[in-house]
Structures are given as structure tokens and as C-alpha cells.
Design an enzyme around this catalytic site. Structure first.
Site, PDB file in Angstrom:
ATOM      1  N   PRO A 369       0.841  -1.192   0.000  1.00  0.00           N
ATOM      2  CA  PRO A 369       0.000   0.000   0.000  1.00  0.00           C
ATOM      3  C   PRO A 369       0.882   1.250   0.000  1.00  0.00           C
ATOM      4  CG  PRO A 369      -0.218  -1.229   2.079  1.00  0.00           C
ATOM      5  CD  PRO A 369       0.806  -1.949   1.273  1.00  0.00           C
ATOM      6  N   ASP A 545       5.810   2.273   2.334  1.00  0.00           N
ATOM      7  CA  ASP A 545       4.880   1.161   2.547  1.00  0.00           C
ATOM      8  C   ASP A 545       4.063   1.519   3.796  1.00  0.00           C
ATOM      9  OD1 ASP A 545       3.662  -1.203   3.301  1.00  0.00           O
ATOM     10  OD2 ASP A 545       5.357  -2.469   2.684  1.00  0.00           O
ATOM     11  N   HIS A 546       2.796   1.770   3.581  1.00  0.00           N
ATOM     12  CA  HIS A 546       1.989   2.280   4.691  1.00  0.00           C
ATOM     13  C   HIS A 546       1.733   1.216   5.756  1.00  0.00           C
ATOM     14  CE1 HIS A 546      -0.216   5.176   6.798  1.00  0.00           C
ATOM     15  NE2 HIS A 546      -0.965   5.691   5.850  1.00  0.00           N
ATOM     16  N   ARG A 547       2.126  -0.021   5.467  1.00  0.00           N
ATOM     17  CA  ARG A 547       2.019  -1.043   6.518  1.00  0.00           C
ATOM     18  C   ARG A 547       3.103  -0.842   7.570  1.00  0.00           C
ATOM     19  NH1 ARG A 547       2.536  -6.261   2.898  1.00  0.00           N
ATOM     20  NH2 ARG A 547       4.241  -4.936   2.185  1.00  0.00           N
ATOM     21  N   VAL A 549       5.094   2.208   7.801  1.00  0.00           N
ATOM     22  CA  VAL A 549       5.387   3.596   8.128  1.00  0.00           C
ATOM     23  C   VAL A 549       4.078   4.387   8.157  1.00  0.00           C
ATOM     24  CG1 VAL A 549       6.512   5.681   7.266  1.00  0.00           C
ATOM     25  CG2 VAL A 549       7.670   3.480   7.045  1.00  0.00           C
TER      26      VAL A 549
END
Ligand code: CAO
Length: 573
Positions: A369, A545-547, A549
Site C-alpha cells: 500500500p 509502505d503504509h504497513r 510507516v
């Protein structure tokens, strides 16, 4: 019928290595390349394959034994019926204490040399040596495709001249010759798949012979000597191995019969399932099928993974409902279109680097993501300082672009915000925190995009980084990067600043969790509180990577970068 003794080959210098598996039984009919035993050091497990075909007559080792170079592994009965002839003079080729006595020279590399025509350069110089050019360590890559043979028989080569070009998943690379000489024979063709230690060519070289690591004596068995083949004349010419520093694990001499050690299978620490024990063949199958070994239950002795385990795992996955395994890849392909109906076209084959880049980008885009955080760094003062370095840089024979400063600033930012220096474990439950700072730089090359990695950026000066950027960029463009040059990155910088543009959204280079895109700096009016000032502003585009950060951390990261690049005195803090 003849009997050959197969000895333990050089295992990269390891001694007293534990035998963890015997892969054959007495009476087995084996082919060349079949695994004989599996040994395990504290670092890796290795399958030792048969160097000849035949029937196993006796097995000298058992599980739990320790073995070292030159120890007897098995006796093999072969159906070779050699010509009668004189018994070969035993040849002592090197200084090693261990002498492996072999009854018949039928090892493939030896055969290659034995067949090699003895050409003028050898005859002309009594000092000429036939030397084998071998495939060096490819950083663990196996079955690497030859995409170009750069020499022909008769060519005079200087040390460092390119012999062949190989293409791995990640890069094309030229394989240079380690010694000067005349090409007598070429053993590979375009399209061939090569591994470390494979013979590329035979050269007649007047270079000082490099002593092979292993000394091997070939000797026809005296009791049955009349029935045995003489060692061909050319086989009595010592063939030196490559320079010790670059030598692969395989030591070679014309009349050597030593089983070749497959590239050491690495031992994977999965973090969740502990150490994975699997031989190269099993790992290759897993790679082909895209199977994560740490997820596969092992049923072999001492928890070794077997091929059957991989097959069972894949079968079970295939039977799961499609939605569970889609991970975004189940999207319907766009329909194929015949573009020639609209005008003239060419259908051009993609390079391997382009194909792999496409796969990696798709995988990353569909699995990660992505969010991109934009910011600007005021590099007006940095540029003044950098331009002031020009004369000193010229004296040093180098050039300093903004990139080394960005590398240094990113290294500091990674220390300050360690959540950017992680990888997500595939189990979905763990984060791997890295304590080293290696940064990849995206390099645009004619063959495609490559990302060499600069190691320990935090410990290097701007001068060192400037030099490494130049060296790595040139290596990438000249196809001289080795797989190891592109491994181990924690973060990537993709700088399009030398080209142009105002912003872009780079794709995270998984398993890293962030990438900094840099666009071209340009003069912009900035309000200083009382008036507009012309300032050189460099666009920063941080995709993450929004998982791993959060958005707030990303904003802090780019603000921190802007602060450091805006006043590079922070670089020495
Ligand atoms: N703003 C303004 N000018 C910049 C700049 C920036 N952000 N970054 C570099 N420049 C300048 C340099 O200072 C240099 O000018 P001078 O010669 O006057 O000093 C000029 O642009 C050319 O620099 P460069 O590109 O040769 O060198 P570099 O160190 O900046 O980059 C490398 C090296 C290897 C990264 C680069 O050559 C390259 O390949 N870039 C492409 C990366 C890429 O393709 N990214 C996309 C990946 S995703 O598809």
C-alpha cells in the site's frame, strides 16, 4: 568395467564437515550430477554431486561422520572400457598435502581439456600453460544465462578482457578473464545456463601458473592398468585454477577427478520457523515455483526439506480458494491487441533486466500500500558549497553531484527514524529492524533499470560516496555489476534531478519500505517573512509502505531531510 573412487572435494576450505545425509545406497545406478552426500557446516549445507555415472559399489561415509577434502566418499563401478595404453605418469600439480587418487579421468572438466586441441601458442612456448577460465562466484545465482560470447578461438586476450556476458534476474554482467592468453577452445554458447565453477574457455597462457587449491593425482589403477586409458597427452599439461582470491570453490586441473561442490545452499533463518535446511536442488525448485521455504513443513531427516515437501505445499495452495492466494495478482489481463492493424510495428524482445524489473514493479505495486509524501529542500547553500568543491574535486579526479549529500542525509534520517530501516516479515507478524545502513541508487542503463547498493553510507565521507556513486553508476552502465553489488539495500534513492521534472511517485523497492524520489531543483520565490527571496528548491518525493510507516513519520522524515540538506552543517552533528 572399472572402479573409481570418488573423493570429498574442496568445500571452500571447510574441514571436519558433518555428513547429514547419504543420498545413495549400494547398488544404486547413479548419473553424473546426482547427489552423493549432503554435508553441513555451521554456515551452509551442500550437496556433493557425482562427477561420473555408474553403480555404487561401496559407501565409505555414514550419517554423523565428519569428512574433509580428499576423504573417500564412495566407490563407483563404471562401464567405461578405456583403450589400452601406457599408464599415465602421476602428476603432482600443487602443494597441498592431500592427494586424491583417482582411477579414471572421466570428470567432465577433465574431458573438456583432454579434448582440447593443442594449438600453436602451447607448442611455441615451453612456458605456455593451458588454463581454464571458470565462472566466478555469482553471488549465489545459479543457472545464469549466457547472453553473449565475446571471444572466438584464436583471440589474444589481456587480463580483464570480457569473455562472456551473463544475465541474472537482476543484471547483465561481463565475466572477465583472470589472466592473459590465447583462446584455444570455447566451452559455452549463447543460451547456455552456467553456474559457479563451470568452464568457460581454455586459454594458452604464458602467465605464471597459479597453483590450484587442491592437488590431485590421477593414476590408473595398477592392478587393472592394462585395461585403463592413458591420460591423454594434453591432460599432462597442468591447468591452473583462477587466482586464489577469485577462485570458485572448485579447484581444477586437467586430470582432476573431483566431485564439484554445488554453490553452497544458504541456510535461511526464517525468524518464525527457525533454520531451514534444504539442498540446492530443493531451493531451485522452490525458487522456480515462488515458494517461501520458511513456510514449508519439512519431512526429511533432521528436518530437511525434500522436493516432495515443496510439491505437497504447492498442491495444497492450489487447492485453496482462489481468493486467498490472489494477493492482487488475480486481476484480469488487458485483452491482447494486434496493433499492426493500425500501422507499422516492431515486436522487440525485452531484456531479462526489463522483464524482471516489470515483475518486481508489479509485485511491489500490487502488494504494497503506497503513499507518497512530497516536500522541498532548500539547497541554495548546499549548491554554493558543492560548486566551491569543484576545483578540489578535479584535483582528486572526481565529481561531486548533490547525490552524495542526499545519501548522507538519508543515512542520518534512517538513524533518526529507524522505522524506515525495516523489512516486513512474510508471516505478517514480525518486522525486521536493520542496524546497518546500505542505500541503493537507481541507475538508468541501456539494458534497463539497475539498483547498485552503497554499503555503510553512514560511515563514509562525502568524497567516498561521490566516488562510489561514479563507480557504481559506471559499472551498471557497463554491465559490470555483480549480484552482490545489488544486494542488501535498506532504502533506495531514485534521482531524476539530472534530467528534470517537478515530482514523481517512485515504487517502493521491496523488501525495503521506502524510496526517495528526487526531482530537479529550480529557483523559486520563498517568503522570508518580509519579502520573497530566490531560493534553489529541490523536490523530494518519499514513497513508503503504509504497513510499516505512518504518514506522520513520513512527513517528519522529509522535513528532517529538508533541514539537513538546507543546512549541511547538520551532516557533521
Ligand atoms: N537538481 C538539479 N540538478 C541535479 C540534481 C537535482 N536534484 N541531481 C543532479 N543534478 C545535476 C548534477 O549536479 C549534474 O550537473 P553538473 O554536472 O552541472 O554538476 C547533472 O545533474 C547530472 O548528474 P548525474 O545524473 O550525472 O549524476 P547524479 O550523481 O545526480 O546521478 C545516477 C547519478 C547514476 C543516479 C544518474 O546518472 C541516473 O542514472 N539517474 C537516473 C535514475 C533513474 O532512472 N531513476 C528512475 C528509477 S524508476 O524508473
Amino acid at each position: 568395467m572399472a572402479t573409481s573412487k570418488m573423493m570429498v572435494p574442496d568445500m571452500g576450505g571447510a574441514v571436519d564437515v558433518e555428513v547429514i545425509e547419504i543420498c545413495v545406497a549400494v547398488g544404486d545406478v547413479i548419473s553424473e550430477g546426482d547427489s552423493i552426500v549432503v554435508v553441513e557446516t555451521d554456515k551452509a549445507s551442500m550437496e556433493i554431486p557425482a562427477s561420473i555415472a555408474g553403480v555404487v559399489k561401496s559407501i565409505a561415509l555414514k550419517e554423523g561422520d565428519t569428512c574433509s577434502l580428499g576423504d573417500l566418499m564412495v566407490e563407483i563401478e563404471t562401464d567405461s572400457t578405456p583403450d589400452k595404453g601406457k599408464e599415465a605418469e602421476p602428476q603432482v600439480l600443487a602443494q597441498a598435502e592431500v592427494q586424491v587418487k583417482v582411477e579414471m579421468a572421466v570428470e567432465p572438466l577433465a574431458a573438456v581439456i583432454a579434448d582440447a586441441p593443442v594449438q600453436a601458442p602451447v607448442a611455441e612456448s615451453e612456458h605456455a600453460l593451458e588454463q581454464l577460465a571458470l565462472v566466478p562466484d555469482l553471488g549465489g545465482a545459479v543457472d545464469v544465462e549466457v547472453i553473449e560470447v565475446s571471444v572466438k578461438v584464436g583471440d589474444e586476450l589481456a587480463e580483464g578482457d570480457s569473455l562472456i556476458v551473463l544475465e541474472t534476474d537482476k543484471a547483465s554482467m561481463e565475466i572477465p578473464v583472470e589472466f592473459a592468453g590465447t583462446v584455444l577452445q570455447i566451452n559455452v554458447a549463447e543460451g547456455a545456463k552456467l553456474n559457479v565453477g563451470d568452464a568457460i574457455a581454455v586459454l594458452a597462457s604464458t602467465a605464471e601458473a597459479v597453483v590450484p587449491e587442491v592437488m590431485v593425482e590421477v593414476k590408473a589403477v595398477s592392478a587393472a592398468s592394462e585395461a585403463l586409458a592413458p591420460v591423454p597427452a594434453v591432460a599432462q599439461t597442468p591447468v591452473a585454477a583462477p587466482k586464489a582470491a577469485q577462485a570458485p570453490n572448485v579447484s581444477v586441473a586437467t586430470n582432476v577427478i573431483v566431485a564439484k561442490v554445488e554453490p553452497a545452499a544458504e541456510v535461511v533463518n526464517s525468524g518464525t520457523t527457525g533454520t531451514v535446511h534444504a539442498g540446492p536442488a530443493v531451493r531451485m525448485l522452490a525458487r522456480e515455483l515462488g515458494v517461501d521455504l520458511s513456510k514449508v513443513p519439512a519431512t526429511g531427516p533432521r528436518d530437511r526439506l525434500l522436493k516432495e515437501d515443496i510439491q505437497a505445499f504447492v498442491k495444497q495452495k492450489m487447492q485453496q480458494p482462489a481468493a486467498q492466494s490472489m494477493q492482487g495478482h488475480g486481476i484480469e489481463q488487458p485483452p491482447a491487441i494486434d496493433f499492426s492493424q493500425y500501422g507499422s510495428i516492431d515486436r522487440i524482445k525485452m531484456t531479462k533486466v526489463q522483464r524482471i524489473t516489470a515483475q518486481n514493479m508489479t509485485r511491489s505495486w500490487l502488494n504494497v500500500p503506497h503513499v507518497t509524501q512530497f516536500d522541498h529542500a532548500d539547497i541554495t547553500d548546499l549548491e554554493l558549497f558543492r560548486k566551491g568543491l569543484k576545483a578540489e574535486a578535479e584535483l582528486k579526479g572526481t565529481k561531486v553531484t548533490p547525490l552524495p549529500f542526499m545519501l548522507k542525509a538519508c543515512a542520518m534520517a534512517l538513524r533518526q527514524y529507524p522505522q524506515f530501516n525495516v523489512s516486513l516479515d512474510n508471516d505478517g507478524e514480525h518486522i525486521v529492524q536493520k542496524h546497518y545502513i546500505n542505500i541503493g541508487i537507481a541507475v538508468d542503463t541501456p539494458a534497463g533499470l539497475m539498483v547498485p547498493v552503497i554499503r555503510d553510507v553512514d560511515q563514509k565521507s562525502i568524497w567516498q560516496l561521490a566516488e562510489e556513486v561514479i563507480v557504481m553508476g559506471a559499472k551498471a552502465k557497463d554491465k559490470k555489476l555483480m549480484p552482490a553489488d545489488m544486494q542488501g539495500g535498506c532504502f533506495t534513492i531514485s534521482s531524476l534531478g539530472g534530467i528534470g521534472g517537478t515530482a514523481f511517485t517512485p515504487i517502493v523497492n521491496t523488501p525495503e519500505v521506502a524510496i526517495l524520489g528526487v526531482s530537479k531543483a529550480d529557483m523559486q520565490p520563498r517568503w522570508d517573512g518580509s519579502e520573497f527571496q530566490p531560493r534553489l528548491m529541490m523536490p523530494l518525493c518519499l514513497s513508503y509502505d503504509h504497513r510499516a510507516v505512518n504518514g506522520a513519520d513520513a512527513a517528519r522524515f522529509t522535513q528532517y531531510l529538508a533541514k539537513v540538506l538546507g543546512d549541511i552543517r547538520h551532516l557533521v552533528m
